[in-house]
Design an enzyme around this catalytic site. Structure first.
Site, PDB file in Angstrom:
ATOM      1  N   SER A 247       0.849  -1.181   0.000  1.00 53.16           N
ATOM      2  CA  SER A 247       0.000   0.000   0.000  1.00 53.16           C
ATOM      3  C   SER A 247       0.885   1.231   0.000  1.00 53.16           C
ATOM      4  O   SER A 247       2.100   1.148   0.187  1.00 53.16           O
ATOM      5  CB  SER A 247      -0.915   0.026   1.232  1.00 53.16           C
ATOM      6  OG  SER A 247      -0.152   0.224   2.411  1.00 53.16           O
ATOM      7  N   LYS A 248       0.255   2.409  -0.199  1.00 55.54           N
ATOM      8  CA  LYS A 248       1.019   3.650  -0.168  1.00 55.54           C
ATOM      9  C   LYS A 248       1.729   3.823   1.170  1.00 55.54           C
ATOM     10  O   LYS A 248       2.816   4.372   1.246  1.00 55.54           O
ATOM     11  CB  LYS A 248       0.090   4.846  -0.401  1.00 55.54           C
ATOM     12  CG  LYS A 248      -0.448   4.950  -1.824  1.00 55.54           C
ATOM     13  CD  LYS A 248      -1.323   6.184  -1.947  1.00 55.54           C
ATOM     14  CE  LYS A 248      -1.940   6.300  -3.326  1.00 55.54           C
ATOM     15  NZ  LYS A 248      -2.813   7.465  -3.469  1.00 55.54           N
ATOM     16  N   ARG A 249       1.073   3.357   2.217  1.00 57.88           N
ATOM     17  CA  ARG A 249       1.622   3.584   3.556  1.00 57.88           C
ATOM     18  C   ARG A 249       2.537   2.445   4.005  1.00 57.88           C
ATOM     19  O   ARG A 249       3.164   2.534   5.031  1.00 57.88           O
ATOM     20  CB  ARG A 249       0.480   3.743   4.569  1.00 57.88           C
ATOM     21  CG  ARG A 249      -0.388   4.969   4.336  1.00 57.88           C
ATOM     22  CD  ARG A 249      -1.454   5.081   5.418  1.00 57.88           C
ATOM     23  NE  ARG A 249      -2.285   6.247   5.224  1.00 57.88           N
ATOM     24  CZ  ARG A 249      -3.371   6.285   4.474  1.00 57.88           C
ATOM     25  NH1 ARG A 249      -3.750   5.197   3.822  1.00 57.88           N
ATOM     26  NH2 ARG A 249      -4.080   7.385   4.343  1.00 57.88           N
TER      27      ARG A 249
END
Length: 461
Positions: free
Chosen positions: A245-247
């Site tokens: 994920s982006k995070r």
């Protein structure tokens, strides 16, 4: 199919375009192209606090690099606020939406009470108008949200293009906020209006959106809008088995470009993360379009494999024409402050079988354009006192040799004979001195690309 196929990708500019979104974009693009349809790019920028122009530009650059051309867009949601406002007004008038004046504190108190009773935390619909129901007095100074009147009974069922039939009961979901107090629409409402207005026929997206789908289907129906076909793609897992994920652990698409990957290789690898065509591992963009009819999509999560991606990229580098590789490697050299010349295509041709990225190719090419610094270990092992006389003889021979491969090879053989040594004894130290490493392709091929002066200079040094 009588309806024109129209797909879309709708990234949020709250960060870079990551691999999961790139795969969704690829599938959406390929499905539209397969069916002679249209592909729309929409920027979902209603998260004003977190959206940035840098992220928008990175998304557009990633799409361009991957070659996922759109027929419409980019379309920005924040430029469509008047349209959302008009639709909300219609819904309020029709009774399919209503104002809610609950404060965050009241909502949290309700959730706490529900948790204490072991219940699912859902909005209690206290502001939902119903026949015979007395609503609370409107509080002063509290800007309302707008909520959707979700059906309270029945099921929402759809035939998912990937997962098959999915059913969720309406009692599992509540009256969703569709407009925030500042008048900006929420994701689930804006996406419905957008897909309706843009005549989107098929929606590919990650399966984290499955729980949003019942709300969206109910809103489509409340608006009298046609339903798109949904296809929820399983997640991509990282090396640790957790979702990329982006995070967490994801890398931007543009980072792969910077690290020397080819867009055609990236598309090939992404395509196989959740879709297959028999046992085909390597295929062109055109082949994928011809094959991608929406079938053979996996229901199981895919595992990101950096080693496999590097292998795929290496295959594409080997197959790519030398003169097409040269500008890509030149760009990598430029980052190092190194200017290349017309020898670069020949360098790429000589070394590409050893490389999985254009960065690795640039590493080899650097020796032709910049000083080399052999390691002390390589010098000690290969450039010994015993071989120095042969190196001096070779330097002299090469000084008087026509500078082409056959003549260089002949000069090397003469030196081997004169000093009664075998090729490895001479080739290894020459490679160390000229290239900075004992492992290279055939020595005559390598030397022929260098200038005569540079080779002799490094041998004598």
């Amino acid at each position: 199919m009588t309806q024109k196929i129209r797909t879309r990708i709708a990234p949020s500019p709250t960060g870079f375009l990551h691999l999961g979104t790139a795969r969704t974009a690829l599938y959406s693009w390929a499905y539209a192209r397969h069916h002679g349809g249209e592909f729309v790019l929409r920027i979902e920028d209603t998260d004003v606090a977190r959206s940035t122009q840098d992220a928008v530009e990175q998304i557009l650059a990633s799409m361009k690099w991957l070659g996922l051309d759109c027929d419409e867009g980019p379309i920005y949601q924040m430029q469509r606020l008047d349209r959302y406002t008009a639709v909300v007004a219609q819904m309020l008038e029709a009774g399919t939406a209503y104002h809610c004046y609950c404060t965050p504190e009241e909502l949290e108190a309700t959730r706490e009470a529900q948790r204490a009773r072991g219940e699912k935390t859902l909005y209690d619909r206290r502001w939902r108008p119903e026949p015979g129901k007395a609503l609370p007095p409107v509080p002063q100074g509290v800007p309302p949200v707008v909520r959707f009147c979700n059906p309270v009974e029945g099921d929402v069922t759809w035939d998912d293009l990937v997962k098959g039939e999915i059913t969720i009961n309406n009692r599992e979901i509540d009256d969703l906020i569709i407009v925030r107090p500042d008048g900006v629409p929420t994701y689930n409402f804006a996406v419905v209006v957008d897909d309706w207005d843009m005549r989107i026929s098929h929606v590919f997206r990650g399966d984290e959106h499955i729980n949003n789908t019942p709300w969206q289907i109910n809103m489509f129906r409340a608006l009298g809008a046609p339903l798109p076909v949904f296809g929820h793609l399983p997640v991509i897992l990282g090396d640790d088995g957790q979702k990329l994920s982006k995070r967490r652990g994801a890398v931007s698409v543009t980072a792969y470009e910077e690290n020397g990957y080819l867009p055609e290789a990236m598309l090939n690898y992404l395509a196989r993360l959740g879709w297959s065509h028999g046992d085909d591992e390597l295929f062109t963009r055109e082949q994928m379009v011809g094959w991608f009819d929406g079938s053979h999509l996996s229901k199981s999560p895919a595992q990101w494999d950096a080693v496999k991606l590097a292998w795929v990229n290496g295959q594409y580098i080997k197959a790519k024409a030398d003169d097409q590789l040269a500008p890509l490697v030149a760009a990598q050299l430029h980052k190092r402050g190194i200017a290349s010349d017309d020898r670069l295509a020949a360098i790429c041709g000589l070394f590409k079988d050893r490389c999985e990225t254009t960065v690795a190719l640039a590493d080899w090419a650097t020796a032709f354009y910049a000083d080399v610094a052999p390691s002390e270990a390589d010098r000690a092992q290969h450039v010994t006192d015993a071989i120095r006389p042969a190196l001096a003889t070779l330097a002299d021979k090469l000084s008087a040799t026509a500078w082409e491969k056959a003549s260089i090879a002949s000069a090397i053989k003469e030196v081997l004979t004169m000093h009664s040594i075998k090729m490895p004894a001479l080739a290894m130290p020459v490679r160390v001195l000229v290239m900075g490493t004992p492992q290279t392709p055939s020595l005559d091929s390598v030397l022929a690309i260098f200038s005569k002066e540079k080779v002799i200079e490094r041998l004598k040094a």
